[in-house]
Design a protein around this motif. Structure first.
Motif, PDB file in Angstrom:
ATOM      1  N   GLU A 198       0.821  -1.224   0.000  1.00 31.66           N
ATOM      2  CA  GLU A 198       0.000   0.000   0.000  1.00 31.66           C
ATOM      3  C   GLU A 198       0.855   1.276   0.000  1.00 31.66           C
ATOM      4  N   GLY A 221      -8.951  -4.711   6.977  1.00 33.85           N
ATOM      5  CA  GLY A 221      -9.926  -4.044   7.826  1.00 33.85           C
ATOM      6  C   GLY A 221     -10.639  -5.041   8.724  1.00 33.85           C
ATOM      7  N   LYS A 264      -6.455  10.069  10.331  1.00 32.98           N
ATOM      8  CA  LYS A 264      -7.777   9.474  10.138  1.00 32.98           C
ATOM      9  C   LYS A 264      -8.715  10.567   9.661  1.00 32.98           C
ATOM     10  N   LEU A 313      -7.931   6.117   0.136  1.00 37.54           N
ATOM     11  CA  LEU A 313      -7.573   5.598   1.454  1.00 37.54           C
ATOM     12  C   LEU A 313      -6.724   4.335   1.344  1.00 37.54           C
TER      13      LEU A 313
HETATM   14  P1  GDP Z   1      -8.248  -3.587   3.273  1.00 35.60           P
HETATM   15  O1  GDP Z   1      -9.379  -4.074   4.132  1.00 35.60           O
HETATM   16  O2  GDP Z   1      -7.053  -4.490   3.381  1.00 35.60           O
HETATM   17  O3  GDP Z   1      -8.622  -3.345   1.855  1.00 35.60           O
HETATM   18  O4  GDP Z   1      -7.769  -2.200   3.906  1.00 35.60           O
HETATM   19  P2  GDP Z   1      -8.284  -0.706   3.624  1.00 35.60           P
HETATM   20  O5  GDP Z   1      -7.124   0.157   3.396  1.00 35.60           O
HETATM   21  O6  GDP Z   1      -9.298  -0.697   2.546  1.00 35.60           O
HETATM   22  O7  GDP Z   1      -8.935  -0.269   5.004  1.00 35.60           O
HETATM   23  C1  GDP Z   1     -10.076  -0.917   5.533  1.00 35.60           C
HETATM   24  C2  GDP Z   1     -11.081   0.077   6.046  1.00 35.60           C
HETATM   25  O8  GDP Z   1     -10.506   0.928   7.035  1.00 35.60           O
HETATM   26  C3  GDP Z   1     -11.601   1.050   4.999  1.00 35.60           C
HETATM   27  O9  GDP Z   1     -12.614   0.493   4.224  1.00 35.60           O
HETATM   28  C4  GDP Z   1     -12.124   2.188   5.869  1.00 35.60           C
HETATM   29  O10 GDP Z   1     -13.421   1.929   6.290  1.00 35.60           O
HETATM   30  C5  GDP Z   1     -11.207   2.165   7.070  1.00 35.60           C
HETATM   31  N1  GDP Z   1     -10.280   3.301   6.995  1.00 35.60           N
HETATM   32  C6  GDP Z   1      -9.038   3.324   6.480  1.00 35.60           C
HETATM   33  N2  GDP Z   1      -8.520   4.567   6.550  1.00 35.60           N
HETATM   34  C7  GDP Z   1      -9.459   5.361   7.117  1.00 35.60           C
HETATM   35  C8  GDP Z   1      -9.555   6.751   7.475  1.00 35.60           C
HETATM   36  O11 GDP Z   1      -8.627   7.550   7.261  1.00 35.60           O
HETATM   37  N3  GDP Z   1     -10.702   7.180   8.056  1.00 35.60           N
HETATM   38  C9  GDP Z   1     -11.737   6.335   8.313  1.00 35.60           C
HETATM   39  N4  GDP Z   1     -12.810   6.796   8.890  1.00 35.60           N
HETATM   40  N5  GDP Z   1     -11.689   5.049   7.981  1.00 35.60           N
HETATM   41  C10 GDP Z   1     -10.594   4.557   7.407  1.00 35.60           C
END
Ligand code: GDP
Ligand code: MN
Length: 377
Positions: free
Chosen positions: A6, A57, A96, A203
Motif C-alpha cells: 500500500e 480491515g 484518520k 484511502l
Molecule cells: P483492506 O481491508 O485491506 O482493503 O484495507 P483498507 O485500506 O481498505 O482499510 C479498511 C477500512 O478501514 C476502509 O474500508 C475504511 O473503512 C477504514 N479506513 C481506512 N482509513 C481510514 C480513514 O482515514 N478514516 C476512516 N474513517 N476510515 C478509514
C-alpha cells in the motif's frame, strides 16, 4: 507481476497527484509512537499492516488511535500478526479522515477485449468480489485518445458524484490513468476511494506492475525483493549478473551468447551457478570489477566465452588477468577461456602468459570447464 505494498502504491500515486491522507511508514512500535508524538502523523490516526493480501480491515490489521500511546499499542498488536501467512514487518500510519461515502475505482486490463477498463462502484470499502455485478460498472477505454470526458462523466454518474465532486473525480481519473500507463501497471485500484467534503481521497492503494515492462522500471527490481545480495550489488554497479543453483561461473558477452553458453554447459552435464553478461564492455576496469563480483559467488570453475565484435578480446583478457591477481590464492578457481574475433591472437597471448588456457573451440572448452568443475583434469 510486481505487487506493490500500500505505501509503495501510494508513493507512486503521490508522484502523479492522486489525493492521499498524510502518512508515514514505521517498522517498529516505538517508531510508530514517535511519528505521532512528533506530529509527523496527525491524530486521530489509522495504523495499517503493510501486507499484500486484502481484507485487513476485517482481519484486525487496520486499527485506529487517538493518542501516541494508542498508536504504539496498535502498532505492537499489528506487528505481532501473521496476516494470511505473511509476517507484518511494516506499518503505514495515516491521519484518520472523517469520511462520507466509500467508493470503488480501478483501472485494469481486460485481456479478452485487449483494452484497459475502468471499474467503478458506489459500493466501496468491501472486497469488490462481494459486490453484486449489477452494482459494478465496467467501461472500456480506447488507449489512443485515452480517457475522455465521456468515460469520466459516466464514472461520476455511477459513483453518484456531481458538481465539484465530479470535477475532483475528473482530476483523479486523469492522474490514475497516467499512473496506469506510465508505470505499466496491470492494475491500479483504490478501495475505498473516500468522499471527503467536496474532494476525494484514496484511502487504500493496490498497484500491480506488469513484469514484462520490468526493463523500463528498474526502480521496482528492489520491490520485487528477489535479488540476492550479490545481484543487488551488481545492479547498483550496472552489471548484468544472475545467480543460479550450480557451481560453474559463466562470463560471456551479449544476452544471446550468454544464454547459448548456459545451454552448452547444461548439455554437457555442467551446472551454471552464476552468469555475467559483459554486454559491449571491454573496459578492463569494468571487466575486473565484474569478475571480482563473480569470485564472491565462489564458483568451482569459471568459463569465459567471448566473441569479439566491437569488443576487443585483448581488453577483456587484460581485465581478467588483473582481476585474477586480486583473488586471494586460496580462493582461486580454474578459469577456462574461449575467445574468438577481434584481437583474438593478442587476447589469447595475454591469457596464456598468465597461465590461462584459451581455445577458440566452444565445445572443447565448455567440456573442459565442466570437467574442471567436477574436479577432473
Ligand atoms: P483492506 O481491508 O485491506 O482493503 O484495507 P483498507 O485500506 O481498505 O482499510 C479498511 C477500512 O478501514 C476502509 O474500508 C475504511 O473503512 C477504514 N479506513 C481506512 N482509513 C481510514 C480513514 O482515514 N478514516 C476512516 N474513517 N476510515 C478509514
Ligand atoms: Mn482496501
Amino acid at each position: 507481476m510486481v505487487k506493490l505494498a500500500e505505501w509503495q502504491g501510494k508513493s507512486v500515486f503521490r508522484k502523479y497527484g492522486v489525493p492521499l491522507p498524510r502518512g508515514e511508514v514505521a517498522r517498529s512500535a516505538a517508531e510508530a509512537e514517535s511519528l505521532v508524538r512528533d506530529g509527523k502523523v496527525p491524530l486521530p490516526c489509522v495504523v495499517k499492516a503493510q501486507v499484500l493480501s486484502g481484507g485487513r480491515g476485517k482481519g484486525g490489521a487496520v486499527r485506529f488511535a487517538s493518542t501516541p500511546e494508542e498508536a504504539r499499542a496498535a502498532a505492537e498488536a499489528i506487528l505481532g500478526l501473521e496476516f494470511k501467512g505473511e509476517k507484518v514487518r511494516e506499518l503505514l500510519l495515516e491521519e484518520k479522515l472523517t469520511i462520507g461515502r466509500e467508493l470503488y475505482l480501478s483501472l485494469t486490463l481486460d485481456r479478452t477485449q485487449r483494452l484497459p477498463i475502468i471499474i467503478a462502484s458506489a459500493r466501496g470499502g468491501v472486497e469488490i468480489e462481494s459486490v453484486p455485478d449489477a452494482e459494478i460498472d465496467r467501461q472500456t477505454v480506447d488507449p489512443f485518445p485515452g480517457l475522455t470526458s465521456y468515460e469520466k462523466r459516466r464514472a461520476a454518474k455511477v459513483l453518484g458524484l456531481a458538481g465539484t465532486q465530479a470535477r475532483s473525480l475528473d482530476r483523479l481519473l486523469d492522474a490514475l490513468w497516467k499512473v496506469f500507463q506510465q508505470e505499466d501497471a496491470e492494475l491500479v485500484e483504490i478501495n475505498p476511494l473516500a468522499v471527503v467534503g467536496d474532494g476525494l481521497v484514496a484511502l487504500d492503494a493496490k498497484v500491480i506492475i506488469e513484469d514484462d515492462a520490468g526493463f523500463r522500471h528498474p526502480e521496482y527490481a528492489e520491490v520485487r525483493g528477489d535479488l540476492t545480495e550479490l545481484e543487488e550489488v551488481a545492479r547498483e554497479k550496472d552489471i548484468a549478473f544472475v545467480q543460479l543453483d550450480g557451481n560453474i561461473g559463466v562470463i560471456a558477452n551479449g544476452a544471446g551468447l550468454t544464454m547459448a553458453t548456459l545451454d552448452v554447459l547444461k548439455e554437457l552435464g555442467g551446472a551454471p551457478g552464476v552468469f555475467l553478461d559483459l554486454g559491449g564492455t571491454d573496459d578492463p576496469k569494468k571487466v575486473t570489477e565484474a569478475f571480482l563480483l563473480m569470485a564472491r559467488a565462489k564458483p568451482t570453475a569459471v568459463f569465459l566465452n567471448i566473441f569479439g565484435g566491437v569488443t576487443r578480446c585483448d581488453s577483456v583478457a587484460k581485465g581478467l588477468v588483473e582481476a585474477m591477481r586480486e583473488v586471494p590464492a586460496n580462493e582461486r578457481f580454474p578459469l577456462i577461456a574461449r575467445i574468438r574475433g577481434n584481437n583474438e591472437a593478442e587476447g589469447t597471448e595475454i591469457l596464456r602468459s598468465a597461465g590461462i588456457t584459451s581455445t577458440s573451440d566452444l565445445r572443447a572448452s565448455a567440456q573442459a570447464a565442466v570437467d574442471a568443475a567436477r574436479g577432473r583434469p
